[in-house]
Design a protein around this motif. Structure first.
Motif, PDB file in Angstrom:
ATOM      1  N   LEU A 221      13.430   2.690  -3.623  1.00 16.63           N
ATOM      2  CA  LEU A 221      12.749   2.620  -2.332  1.00 16.63           C
ATOM      3  C   LEU A 221      13.679   2.423  -1.144  1.00 16.63           C
ATOM      4  CD1 LEU A 221       9.592   0.463  -3.194  1.00 16.63           C
ATOM      5  CD2 LEU A 221       9.845   2.962  -3.226  1.00 16.63           C
ATOM      6  N   HIS A 222      14.824   1.772  -1.356  1.00 17.11           N
ATOM      7  CA  HIS A 222      15.696   1.492  -0.213  1.00 17.11           C
ATOM      8  C   HIS A 222      17.057   1.016  -0.706  1.00 17.11           C
ATOM      9  CE1 HIS A 222      16.750   0.474   3.925  1.00 17.11           C
ATOM     10  NE2 HIS A 222      15.587   0.909   4.325  1.00 17.11           N
ATOM     11  N   GLY A 223      17.964   0.786   0.247  1.00 17.56           N
ATOM     12  CA  GLY A 223      19.262   0.216  -0.062  1.00 17.56           C
ATOM     13  C   GLY A 223      19.192  -1.305  -0.122  1.00 17.56           C
ATOM     14  N   LYS A 224      20.349  -1.917  -0.190  1.00 15.40           N
ATOM     15  CA  LYS A 224      20.429  -3.374  -0.311  1.00 15.40           C
ATOM     16  C   LYS A 224      20.392  -4.032   1.060  1.00 15.40           C
ATOM     17  CE  LYS A 224      23.604  -2.579  -4.160  1.00 15.40           C
ATOM     18  NZ  LYS A 224      24.975  -2.793  -4.668  1.00 15.40           N
ATOM     19  N   ILE A 225      19.903  -5.277   1.069  1.00 15.09           N
ATOM     20  CA  ILE A 225      19.951  -6.088   2.285  1.00 15.09           C
ATOM     21  C   ILE A 225      20.248  -7.522   1.864  1.00 15.09           C
ATOM     22  CG2 ILE A 225      17.470  -6.588   2.328  1.00 15.09           C
ATOM     23  CD1 ILE A 225      19.568  -5.863   5.448  1.00 15.09           C
ATOM     24  N   ASP A 226      21.224  -8.162   2.521  1.00 14.30           N
ATOM     25  CA  ASP A 226      21.606  -9.522   2.140  1.00 14.30           C
ATOM     26  C   ASP A 226      20.574 -10.535   2.609  1.00 14.30           C
ATOM     27  OD1 ASP A 226      23.881  -8.828   0.806  1.00 14.30           O
ATOM     28  OD2 ASP A 226      25.234  -9.182   2.486  1.00 14.30           O
ATOM     29  N   MET A 227      20.390 -11.578   1.798  1.00 13.85           N
ATOM     30  CA  MET A 227      19.510 -12.702   2.125  1.00 13.85           C
ATOM     31  C   MET A 227      20.421 -13.904   2.361  1.00 13.85           C
ATOM     32  SD  MET A 227      16.866 -11.901  -1.022  1.00 13.85           S
ATOM     33  CE  MET A 227      15.339 -12.538  -0.304  1.00 13.85           C
TER      34      MET A 227
ATOM     35  N   PRO B 184       0.836  -1.205   0.000  1.00 10.76           N
ATOM     36  CA  PRO B 184       0.000   0.000   0.000  1.00 10.76           C
ATOM     37  C   PRO B 184       0.871   1.254   0.000  1.00 10.76           C
ATOM     38  CG  PRO B 184       0.050  -0.973   2.186  1.00 10.76           C
ATOM     39  CD  PRO B 184       0.826  -1.894   1.297  1.00 10.76           C
ATOM     40  N   ALA B 185       0.593   2.180  -0.896  1.00  8.71           N
ATOM     41  CA  ALA B 185       1.371   3.421  -0.965  1.00  8.71           C
ATOM     42  C   ALA B 185       1.152   4.252   0.298  1.00  8.71           C
ATOM     43  CB  ALA B 185       0.977   4.216  -2.201  1.00  8.71           C
ATOM     44  N   GLY B 186       2.209   4.912   0.742  1.00 12.86           N
ATOM     45  CA  GLY B 186       2.101   5.783   1.904  1.00 12.86           C
ATOM     46  C   GLY B 186       2.193   5.075   3.229  1.00 12.86           C
ATOM     47  N   GLN B 187       2.377   3.760   3.230  1.00 10.97           N
ATOM     48  CA  GLN B 187       2.499   3.000   4.471  1.00 10.97           C
ATOM     49  C   GLN B 187       3.873   2.343   4.553  1.00 10.97           C
ATOM     50  OE1 GLN B 187      -0.616   0.223   5.422  1.00 10.97           O
ATOM     51  NE2 GLN B 187      -2.261   1.607   4.811  1.00 10.97           N
ATOM     52  N   THR B 188       4.381   2.229   5.774  1.00 12.17           N
ATOM     53  CA  THR B 188       5.654   1.546   5.987  1.00 12.17           C
ATOM     54  C   THR B 188       5.414   0.051   6.097  1.00 12.17           C
ATOM     55  OG1 THR B 188       6.543   3.467   7.147  1.00 12.17           O
ATOM     56  CG2 THR B 188       7.660   1.373   7.481  1.00 12.17           C
ATOM     57  N   VAL B 189       6.179  -0.713   5.352  1.00 15.58           N
ATOM     58  CA  VAL B 189       6.032  -2.166   5.288  1.00 15.58           C
ATOM     59  C   VAL B 189       7.330  -2.815   5.765  1.00 15.58           C
ATOM     60  CG1 VAL B 189       5.629  -4.140   3.773  1.00 15.58           C
ATOM     61  CG2 VAL B 189       4.430  -1.976   3.357  1.00 15.58           C
ATOM     62  N   ARG B 190       7.201  -3.792   6.621  1.00 13.89           N
ATOM     63  CA  ARG B 190       8.378  -4.527   7.088  1.00 13.89           C
ATOM     64  C   ARG B 190       8.586  -5.753   6.198  1.00 13.89           C
ATOM     65  NH1 ARG B 190       9.426  -7.447  13.004  1.00 13.89           N
ATOM     66  NH2 ARG B 190      11.700  -7.638  12.774  1.00 13.89           N
ATOM     67  N   VAL B 191       9.782  -5.871   5.640  1.00 14.98           N
ATOM     68  CA  VAL B 191      10.101  -6.985   4.747  1.00 14.98           C
ATOM     69  C   VAL B 191      11.170  -7.845   5.418  1.00 14.98           C
ATOM     70  CG1 VAL B 191      10.914  -7.653   2.455  1.00 14.98           C
ATOM     71  CG2 VAL B 191       9.575  -5.557   2.741  1.00 14.98           C
ATOM     72  N   LEU B 192      10.839  -9.119   5.628  1.00 12.33           N
ATOM     73  CA  LEU B 192      11.777 -10.085   6.197  1.00 12.33           C
ATOM     74  C   LEU B 192      12.359 -10.913   5.058  1.00 12.33           C
ATOM     75  CD1 LEU B 192       9.603 -11.319   9.221  1.00 12.33           C
ATOM     76  CD2 LEU B 192      11.208  -9.393   9.136  1.00 12.33           C
ATOM     77  N   VAL B 193      13.682 -11.010   4.976  1.00 11.54           N
ATOM     78  CA  VAL B 193      14.313 -11.680   3.841  1.00 11.54           C
ATOM     79  C   VAL B 193      15.226 -12.798   4.329  1.00 11.54           C
ATOM     80  CG1 VAL B 193      14.212  -9.569   2.471  1.00 11.54           C
ATOM     81  CG2 VAL B 193      16.279 -10.076   3.759  1.00 11.54           C
ATOM     82  N   THR B 194      15.271 -13.859   3.534  1.00 15.15           N
ATOM     83  CA  THR B 194      16.161 -14.981   3.811  1.00 15.15           C
ATOM     84  C   THR B 194      16.343 -15.764   2.518  1.00 15.15           C
ATOM     85  OG1 THR B 194      16.614 -16.840   5.297  1.00 15.15           O
ATOM     86  CG2 THR B 194      14.365 -16.619   4.479  1.00 15.15           C
ATOM     87  N   SER B 195      17.099 -16.863   2.607  1.00 13.27           N
ATOM     88  CA  SER B 195      17.350 -17.706   1.446  1.00 13.27           C
ATOM     89  C   SER B 195      17.576 -19.140   1.897  1.00 13.27           C
ATOM     90  CB  SER B 195      18.571 -17.206   0.667  1.00 13.27           C
ATOM     91  OG  SER B 195      18.979 -18.149  -0.308  1.00 13.27           O
ATOM     92  N   PRO B 196      17.119 -20.131   1.107  1.00 12.89           N
ATOM     93  CA  PRO B 196      17.369 -21.515   1.471  1.00 12.89           C
ATOM     94  C   PRO B 196      18.593 -22.119   0.766  1.00 12.89           C
ATOM     95  CG  PRO B 196      15.726 -21.441  -0.244  1.00 12.89           C
ATOM     96  CD  PRO B 196      16.144 -20.013   0.015  1.00 12.89           C
ATOM     97  N   ASP B 197      19.231 -21.382  -0.145  1.00 13.11           N
ATOM     98  CA  ASP B 197      20.311 -21.999  -0.928  1.00 13.11           C
ATOM     99  C   ASP B 197      21.631 -21.244  -0.833  1.00 13.11           C
ATOM    100  OD1 ASP B 197      19.572 -19.856  -2.768  1.00 13.11           O
ATOM    101  OD2 ASP B 197      18.051 -21.200  -3.588  1.00 13.11           O
ATOM    102  N   VAL B 198      21.728 -20.065  -1.477  1.00 13.34           N
ATOM    103  CA  VAL B 198      22.960 -19.286  -1.450  1.00 13.34           C
ATOM    104  C   VAL B 198      22.626 -17.856  -1.023  1.00 13.34           C
ATOM    105  CG1 VAL B 198      24.044 -20.691  -3.250  1.00 13.34           C
ATOM    106  CG2 VAL B 198      22.778 -18.620  -3.884  1.00 13.34           C
TER     107      VAL B 198
ATOM    108  N   ASN C  94      15.886  -7.936   8.042  1.00 16.03           N
ATOM    109  CA  ASN C  94      14.670  -7.171   7.770  1.00 16.03           C
ATOM    110  C   ASN C  94      15.017  -5.788   7.232  1.00 16.03           C
ATOM    111  OD1 ASN C  94      13.915  -4.949  10.033  1.00 16.03           O
ATOM    112  ND2 ASN C  94      15.171  -6.570  10.913  1.00 16.03           N
ATOM    113  N   ILE C  95      14.092  -5.264   6.459  1.00 14.96           N
ATOM    114  CA  ILE C  95      14.241  -3.963   5.838  1.00 14.96           C
ATOM    115  C   ILE C  95      12.861  -3.309   5.822  1.00 14.96           C
ATOM    116  CG2 ILE C  95      13.760  -4.669   3.450  1.00 14.96           C
ATOM    117  CD1 ILE C  95      16.175  -2.994   2.583  1.00 14.96           C
ATOM    118  N   TRP C  96      12.828  -1.981   5.764  1.00 18.08           N
ATOM    119  CA  TRP C  96      11.569  -1.254   5.813  1.00 18.08           C
ATOM    120  C   TRP C  96      11.354  -0.541   4.482  1.00 18.08           C
ATOM    121  CZ3 TRP C  96       8.767  -1.915  10.272  1.00 18.08           C
ATOM    122  CH2 TRP C  96       9.455  -2.443  11.355  1.00 18.08           C
TER     123      TRP C  96
END
Length: 335
Positions: free
Chosen positions: A173-179, A150-164, A186-188
């Protein structure tokens, strides 16, 4: 010879302006975090330009003194120690110290939680080789390669990876975050206004790395709510015999062993290897941003995915022409 400086000037201009155009332009921020990162870029660029100008001035001064000596004119003596300590030690240390402090402050602002609101929308993004799994745990929705917020709202994004190790990056929208496998970072994300923003894996992860993109669509709140309601609603029965036949081909050809879709009955533990296709018909691209999503590209992808995206885990599928057309109709109906 006079054309060489002109060519170099043009090449440098193209290099510096490369970040200003295209769907991943970092200098066109659409969120507070991206604006701070762009601000840091401009500060670094300004200081680099100032240092370059100072160096060129000193170089010109040295060349001028050399020309004076050639003409037999005494240019006078210069205190070399002052130049070395001032221009070679003190000024560089001050510039670097300022950049370090400023960068740390920007990083703290960008990656810190914006507030303590516990009701933020949470999105889980899992980076696979070479596609993106997207989950909305609060709404029990799973999709792939496209993220809706949704535009105008802060969203929390949780990131991960099962392989590499992958890296989640939406430049506008934002900078980089490693998975990282076995770890959740997490990133906002926050988009100031509705729009479409391209993301990319920013950590080399294998042969398909360059073809691992995704899209973030920021919607008005009412449209986002409508999208959630549509995805949570039970899948309707196929409204046309060709779509029903395509669903049968989907099951008979074994597509369901890797891909889940709403409305297609799946045995336990199946449909969890590849992207969820429940809304495939409305997606913009195929194979994580590799091709536009149209009937021709989809047919080529199903028949020979390795030719289009080497390293993909999807095998080719040998289907008769009528079966392939029915399957294409079914997949394009999934919305």
């Amino acid at each position: 010879m006079r054309r060489v400086p002109l060519f170099l000037t043009g090449a440098a201009a193209i290099f510096f302006l490369a970040a200003c155009q295209g769907p991943q332009r970092i200098l066109d921020p659409r969120s507070p975090s991206a604006a701070r990162i762009a601000e840091l870029w401009w500060v670094m660029f300004g200081l680099a330009a100032a240092v370059t100008i100072v160096v060129l001035v000193i170089l010109s001064f040295a060349v001028h003194r050399g020309q004076q000596r050639q003409r037999g004119v005494d240019p006078g003596r210069v205190n070399g120690a002052t130049l070395v300590w001032g221009g070679g030690v003190i000024v560089p240390v001050m510039v670097i110290f300022y950049l370090v402090v400023y960068t740390v402050r920007v990083g703290a602002d960008v990656y810190s939680p914006p507030d303590t609101n516990p009701d933020h929308l949470v999105i889980e993004v899992v980076g696979h080789k070479f596609w993106w799994e997207v989950r909305y745990p609060q709404h029990r929705i799973t999709t792939a390669n496209e993220i809706y917020i949704p535009a105008g709202q802060t969203v929390r994004v949780l990131v991960t990876s099962p392989d590499v190790i992958h890296s989640f990056w939406v430049p506008q929208l934002h900078g980089k975050i490693d998975m990282i496998p076995g770890r959740i970072n997490n990133i906002w994300l926050r988009a100031d206004e509705p729009g479409l923003f391209r993301g990319q894996c920013a950590e080399y992860c294998g042969s398909g790395h360059a073809l691992m993109a995704f899209w973030v669509e920021a919607m008005p709140e009412d449209k986002f709510a409508a999208w959630v309601d549509r995805r949570r609603a039970p899948a309707p029965e196929p409204p046309h015999p060709e779509i029903a036949r395509g669903r049968e081909v989907f099951l008979q050809a074994g597509c369901h062993e890797c891909h889940a879709t709403r409305g297609a009955p799946l045995p336990p533990r199946l449909g969890q290897v590849g992207p969820d296709l429940s809304d495939f018909g409305r997606r913009r691209t195929i194979a994580a941003g590799t091709l536009p999503n149209n009937r021709g590209n989809l047919g080529g992808w199903i028949l020979d995915p390795q030719r289009i995206k080497p390293g993909s885990r999807m095998p080719g599928t040998a289907l008769a022409g009528d079966d392939l057309q029915a399957l294409l109709t079914y997949l394009q109906s999934l919305r």
